[in-house]
Design a protein around this motif. Structure first.
Motif, mmCIF file in Angstrom:
data_model
loop_
_atom_site.group_PDB
_atom_site.id
_atom_site.type_symbol
_atom_site.label_atom_id
_atom_site.label_comp_id
_atom_site.label_asym_id
_atom_site.label_seq_id
_atom_site.Cartn_x
_atom_site.Cartn_y
_atom_site.Cartn_z
ATOM 1 N N ASN A 190 -4.952 -18.715 -0.367
ATOM 2 C CA ASN A 190 -5.385 -17.768 -1.409
ATOM 3 C C ASN A 190 -4.255 -17.480 -2.399
ATOM 4 O O ASN A 190 -4.473 -17.432 -3.610
ATOM 5 C CB ASN A 190 -5.817 -16.436 -0.786
ATOM 6 C CG ASN A 190 -7.235 -16.505 -0.222
ATOM 7 O OD1 ASN A 190 -7.961 -17.461 -0.469
ATOM 8 N ND2 ASN A 190 -7.603 -15.490 0.544
ATOM 9 N N ALA A 191 -3.059 -17.308 -1.861
ATOM 10 C CA ALA A 191 -1.913 -17.020 -2.724
ATOM 11 C C ALA A 191 -1.651 -18.205 -3.657
ATOM 12 O O ALA A 191 -1.391 -18.028 -4.854
ATOM 13 C CB ALA A 191 -0.675 -16.726 -1.872
ATOM 14 N N LYS B 9 -3.969 -20.176 -10.761
ATOM 15 C CA LYS B 9 -4.719 -19.545 -11.848
ATOM 16 C C LYS B 9 -3.784 -19.046 -12.940
ATOM 17 O O LYS B 9 -4.033 -19.249 -14.133
ATOM 18 C CB LYS B 9 -5.553 -18.372 -11.316
ATOM 19 C CG LYS B 9 -6.839 -18.822 -10.645
ATOM 20 C CD LYS B 9 -7.653 -17.639 -10.137
ATOM 21 C CE LYS B 9 -8.602 -18.108 -9.039
ATOM 22 N NZ LYS B 9 -9.091 -17.001 -8.205
ATOM 23 N N ASP C 96 2.746 -12.870 -3.331
ATOM 24 C CA ASP C 96 2.761 -13.918 -4.347
ATOM 25 C C ASP C 96 2.891 -13.279 -5.714
ATOM 26 O O ASP C 96 2.570 -12.110 -5.889
ATOM 27 C CB ASP C 96 1.483 -14.764 -4.277
ATOM 28 C CG ASP C 96 0.242 -13.993 -4.667
ATOM 29 O OD1 ASP C 96 0.090 -13.673 -5.864
ATOM 30 O OD2 ASP C 96 -0.592 -13.692 -3.774
ATOM 31 N N CYS D 114 -1.915 -14.383 -10.179
ATOM 32 C CA CYS D 114 -2.723 -13.643 -11.155
ATOM 33 C C CYS D 114 -3.020 -12.207 -10.755
ATOM 34 O O CYS D 114 -3.328 -11.368 -11.597
ATOM 35 C CB CYS D 114 -4.032 -14.387 -11.408
ATOM 36 S SG CYS D 114 -5.043 -14.533 -9.935
ATOM 37 N N GLY D 115 -2.935 -11.885 -9.456
ATOM 38 C CA GLY D 115 -3.210 -10.526 -9.023
ATOM 39 C C GLY D 115 -4.672 -10.156 -9.162
ATOM 40 O O GLY D 115 -5.496 -10.965 -9.602
ATOM 41 N N MET D 116 -4.996 -8.917 -8.753
ATOM 42 C CA MET D 116 -6.389 -8.468 -8.848
ATOM 43 C C MET D 116 -6.447 -7.073 -9.455
ATOM 44 O O MET D 116 -5.629 -6.212 -9.144
ATOM 45 C CB MET D 116 -7.038 -8.434 -7.462
ATOM 46 C CG MET D 116 -7.401 -9.801 -6.922
ATOM 47 S SD MET D 116 -8.106 -9.734 -5.258
ATOM 48 C CE MET D 116 -6.616 -9.804 -4.261
ATOM 49 N N ASN E 230 -13.879 -8.799 -4.550
ATOM 50 C CA ASN E 230 -13.426 -9.940 -3.766
ATOM 51 C C ASN E 230 -13.211 -9.609 -2.303
ATOM 52 O O ASN E 230 -13.461 -10.424 -1.434
ATOM 53 C CB ASN E 230 -12.125 -10.502 -4.336
ATOM 54 C CG ASN E 230 -12.324 -11.050 -5.735
ATOM 55 O OD1 ASN E 230 -13.443 -11.317 -6.140
ATOM 56 N ND2 ASN E 230 -11.244 -11.188 -6.468
ATOM 57 N N GLY F 128 -17.334 -18.014 -2.767
ATOM 58 C CA GLY F 128 -18.217 -19.157 -2.957
ATOM 59 C C GLY F 128 -18.630 -19.836 -1.674
ATOM 60 O O GLY F 128 -19.719 -20.371 -1.568
ATOM 61 N N GLY G 235 -11.149 -17.576 5.084
ATOM 62 C CA GLY G 235 -10.688 -16.677 4.049
ATOM 63 C C GLY G 235 -9.960 -15.448 4.540
ATOM 64 O O GLY G 235 -9.544 -15.344 5.693
ATOM 65 N N THR H 173 0.279 -10.161 -5.810
ATOM 66 C CA THR H 173 -0.367 -9.509 -4.673
ATOM 67 C C THR H 173 0.555 -9.509 -3.462
ATOM 68 O O THR H 173 1.228 -10.505 -3.182
ATOM 69 C CB THR H 173 -1.665 -10.272 -4.315
ATOM 70 O OG1 THR H 173 -2.496 -10.332 -5.484
ATOM 71 C CG2 THR H 173 -2.422 -9.602 -3.197
HETATM 72 P P1 ADP Z 1 -12.334 -17.595 -0.740
HETATM 73 O O1 ADP Z 1 -10.874 -17.883 -0.809
HETATM 74 O O2 ADP Z 1 -13.111 -18.514 0.108
HETATM 75 O O3 ADP Z 1 -12.951 -17.385 -2.095
HETATM 76 P P2 ADP Z 1 -11.437 -15.126 0.461
HETATM 77 O O4 ADP Z 1 -12.173 -14.125 1.282
HETATM 78 O O5 ADP Z 1 -10.276 -15.757 1.107
HETATM 79 O O6 ADP Z 1 -12.505 -16.184 0.019
HETATM 80 O O7 ADP Z 1 -10.965 -14.446 -0.858
HETATM 81 C C1 ADP Z 1 -11.886 -13.815 -1.689
HETATM 82 C C2 ADP Z 1 -11.359 -13.758 -3.111
HETATM 83 O O8 ADP Z 1 -10.305 -12.798 -3.230
HETATM 84 C C3 ADP Z 1 -10.742 -15.031 -3.624
HETATM 85 O O9 ADP Z 1 -11.726 -15.909 -4.110
HETATM 86 C C4 ADP Z 1 -9.826 -14.530 -4.749
HETATM 87 O O10 ADP Z 1 -10.568 -14.337 -5.929
HETATM 88 C C5 ADP Z 1 -9.398 -13.183 -4.225
HETATM 89 N N1 ADP Z 1 -8.049 -13.257 -3.642
HETATM 90 C C6 ADP Z 1 -7.743 -13.378 -2.336
HETATM 91 N N2 ADP Z 1 -6.410 -13.410 -2.159
HETATM 92 C C7 ADP Z 1 -5.859 -13.304 -3.388
HETATM 93 C C8 ADP Z 1 -4.495 -13.276 -3.912
HETATM 94 N N3 ADP Z 1 -3.456 -13.380 -3.098
HETATM 95 N N4 ADP Z 1 -4.348 -13.131 -5.239
HETATM 96 C C9 ADP Z 1 -5.414 -13.039 -6.077
HETATM 97 N N5 ADP Z 1 -6.686 -13.049 -5.661
HETATM 98 C C10 ADP Z 1 -6.911 -13.196 -4.339
#
Ligand code: ADP
Length: 626
Positions: A35-36, A42, A77, A80-82, A90, A98, A122, A168
């Motif tokens: 994920n990171a 991104k 990491d 892009c962060g959230m 998310n 997805g 995930g 994040t």
């Molecule tokens: P997946 O990776 O299968 O989409 P996850 O449950 O692992 O599902 O993560 C869900 C969503 O959370 C990711 O699609 C992403 O958009 C966001 N996300 C998770 N970890 C991070 C991160 N470290 N930095 C930014 N967005 C993240």
């Protein structure tokens, strides 16, 4: 602070994670790191066009930090962060991710964690090892940062927090050790290094951690001291850049699973490192099963395209011919520019060379599989055979030579698979054509009178039950000099000269009767004929001209069908008692002959799988006979 609830599906999955008996809990680290890495991708991708992002390629990193005293493991990491909404969307609802629809599709209701564990599970997988998770995140370009926190199934909280850099930071409060499970391990430097190397070695950003190293004390070479240094744990070489001999099957499969969310191991992995006309690496996978949406417009074909390790396109369609659209994977070439646009790509010579080589390689691998591992190939064909047959037919047969030897067809009542080459090699010397018959199912085809008659002479019949089959064979026209013959048409030519002479005579003798029958049926049929090639069946329908009965059905199913009609001939078995009966009735009771003709014609239609125009009339006729 009031707790927010997870969406139902997330809650279910969470419960599974928390109560998991899954043995590979360690995969949580792989999931968080990947994920990171996505988040870094991104931001990096955005930086190519956005000047406000000041980081350069070398600045992107993932950092692990283990705090023994607090019993926490942190994964950070600077991606892009959230934003607040993203944190909620998310991490508050896994259905967003997805892959979940896909997971649901495959696991159905059996909540089997060992299956779930094979997916990219995930973020939630972290609850297998932690009883509290904190996520502090700041979206790139945002003025504020947010802290998301959860202790599992009973919900999460979200509040503002301090964080200077975008990115994040995920903090796992590890579970207490139990008899069976030592969660404290995940604070251990060697353990973490091992896990990174095992699962995340190919991640293209450095995964850094402070590690202890012992070194000689300056000025006193005999004394050693332990110092902490920040080290990169992964080799950062993407899997496809490695030498195939250094990559294990598990690594190939794991990569496939994570990247393409397919929990079935692929049927075939193809790893290409090409130099010459075009220099590139390709990592291609032939899936074991067709994705549920494969034969719909929803399915997107294409390979991921990388330029020197950086992804520049998610689905590049120009790299794969449609008929190999099921292949998943990626292509990486240093010859392509990072900022190449879609339009430019289409004209890129380099890309065309690669596409051609890739097509050939896939084809060769399939041919090899067919020759060396029949069982596997048949399973492949069960999944994607329809695609191969469509490919053969598409573009006016432009690819028929590439595909004809990859096609399997059913032969005989048992419906065994055969290739055309195998069929031809088994043909008795005097057999003139490759015989085939069409119908809804193998069982239905077996009931066709003509099929029985041909098989009775010791010739094999291909049983075609997919709509596209006959169209594909017509496109081929012939195989190794042998023409194809639909046994339900005039192409069937199995009678000996002597038989032909005899039946000609019989038809001539019965010409008045046959003409009368044709008159009764009107335009429904082109002619009524006696035949000697039906074994014990009284009647059958044959077609003449270019359009067979089966093609009529297929064409009329298509949107905007113009009412295609095959030219039909009603054939009466000259050897059957019914022929004699008709001949004698013709002299004594013409009315009867008319009724019988209608009934025989209706029967012949039913045998061929065609509808009967007026079932009520048919039923009345039959009842009147009773
Ligand atoms: P997946 O990776 O299968 O989409 P996850 O449950 O692992 O599902 O993560 C869900 C969503 O959370 C990711 O699609 C992403 O958009 C966001 N996300 C998770 N970890 C991070 C991160 N470290 N930095 C930014 N967005 C993240």
């Amino acid at each position: 602070m009031a707790k927010k609830q997870f969406k139902t599906e997330s809650k279910k999955l969470l419960d599974m994670m928390i109560n998991s008996i899954y043995t590979h809990k360690e995969i949580f680290l792989r999931e968080l790191i990947s994920n990171a890495s996505d988040a870094l991708d991104k931001l990096y991708f955005r930086s190519l066009t956005d000047d406000s992002i000041l980081l350069s390629r070398g600045d992107y990193a993932i950092t692990l930090f283990a705090d023994e005293a607090e019993r926490t493991l942190t994964i950070a990491d600077n991606g892009c962060g959230m934003s607040r909404e993203e944190l909620e969307n998310n991490l508050g609802t896994i259905a967003k991710s997805g892959s979940f629809d896909f997971k649901r599709e495959h696991t159905q209701e059996q909540e089997d964690i060992s299956i779930i564990g094979q997916f990219g599970v995930g973020f939630y997988s972290a609850f297998m090892v932690a009883d509290r998770i904190t996520v502090e995140s700041r979206a790139h370009g945002a003025d504020e940062a947010w802290r998301w926190e959860s202790e599992g199934a009973d919900g999460y909280t979200i509040e503002p927090c301090e964080k200077v850099e975008a990115g994040t930071v995920i903090t796992l409060h590890l579970l207490p050790d139990t008899e069976d499970e030592k969660y404290g391990e995940y604070l251990n430097e060697y353990k973490l290094r091992g896990l990174v190397r095992k699962y995340s070695d190919y991640i293209r950003y450095p995964i850094k951690m402070e590690v202890s190293e012992s070194r000689a004390v300056e000025g006193d070479e005999d004394k050693f001291e332990t110092v902490k240094t920040l080290k990169t744990l992964n080799s950062m070489v993407p899997l496809w850049k490695k030498n195939p001999s250094e990559v294990s099957e598990e690594e190939y499969h794991g990569f496939y699973r994570d990247k393409f969310f397919d929990f079935d191991p692929p049927a075939k992995v193809i790893h290409v490192r090409a130099e010459g006309l075009a220099t590139y690496e390709a990592l291609l996978y032939i899936p074991a099963k067709a994705p549920y949406n494969y034969y719909t417009t929803e399915y997107q074909r294409g390979l991921q395209l990388y330029s020197s390790g950086v992804m520049i396109m998610e689905k590049c369609e120009d790299l794969l011919p449609d008929y190999f659209g099921f292949v998943r994977g990626l292509v990486d070439s240093a010859d392509l520019s990072l900022n190449i646009s879609r339009e430019m790509l289409q004209h890129d010579r380099q890309l065309k060379v690669m596409a051609k080589a890739i097509e050939k390689r896939i084809r060769t691998e399939l041919e090899k599989m067919l020759a060396n591992d029949r069982e596997k190939y048949e399973a492949f064909f069960d999944a994607f055979g329809l695609q191969i047959k469509y490919g053969l037919y598409a573009d006016y047969g432009a690819h028929k030579d590439e595909l004809k030897n990859l096609m399997l067809l059913r032969v005989g009542k048992e419906g065994k698979y055969t290739t055309l080459g195998e069929y031809v090699s088994r043909m008795p010397e005097e057999q003139k054509a490759i015989y085939y018959a069409c119908g809804e199912t193998v069982d239905r085809i077996a009931l066709l009178p003509q099929v029985e008659a041909v098989e009775d002479r010791g010739y094999e019949v291909l049983y075609l039950s997919d709509d596209v089959d006959e169209f594909a064979l017509r496109m081929l026209d012939e195989y190794e000099g042998k023409k194809f013959a639909n046994v339900c048409t005039e192409q069937l030519d199995i009678a000996s000269d002597e038989e032909k002479e005899q039946i000609k005579q019989k038809n001539a003798d019965a010409s008045a009767l046959l003409a009368y029958m044709k008159e009764v049926l009107g335009d429904e049929v082109q002619a009524v004929r006696l035949t000697s090639t039906l074994k014990h069946h009284p009647v059958s329908l044959a077609s003449e001209g270019g359009l067979s009965v089966e093609m009529e059905k297929v064409l009329n199913k298509m949107p905007g069908a113009q009412g295609a009609k095959a030219t039909l001939v009603l054939e009466i078995n000259a050897e059957h008692a019914v022929a004699a009966k008709l001949t004698s009735l013709y002299e004594s009771d013409r009315e009867r002959v008319a009724d019988y003709t209608k009934i025989l014609y209706a029967q012949a239609r039913l045998i061929s799988g065609l509808p009967v125009d007026n079932p009520a009339e048919l039923s009345d006729l039959v009842c009147s006979l009773m």
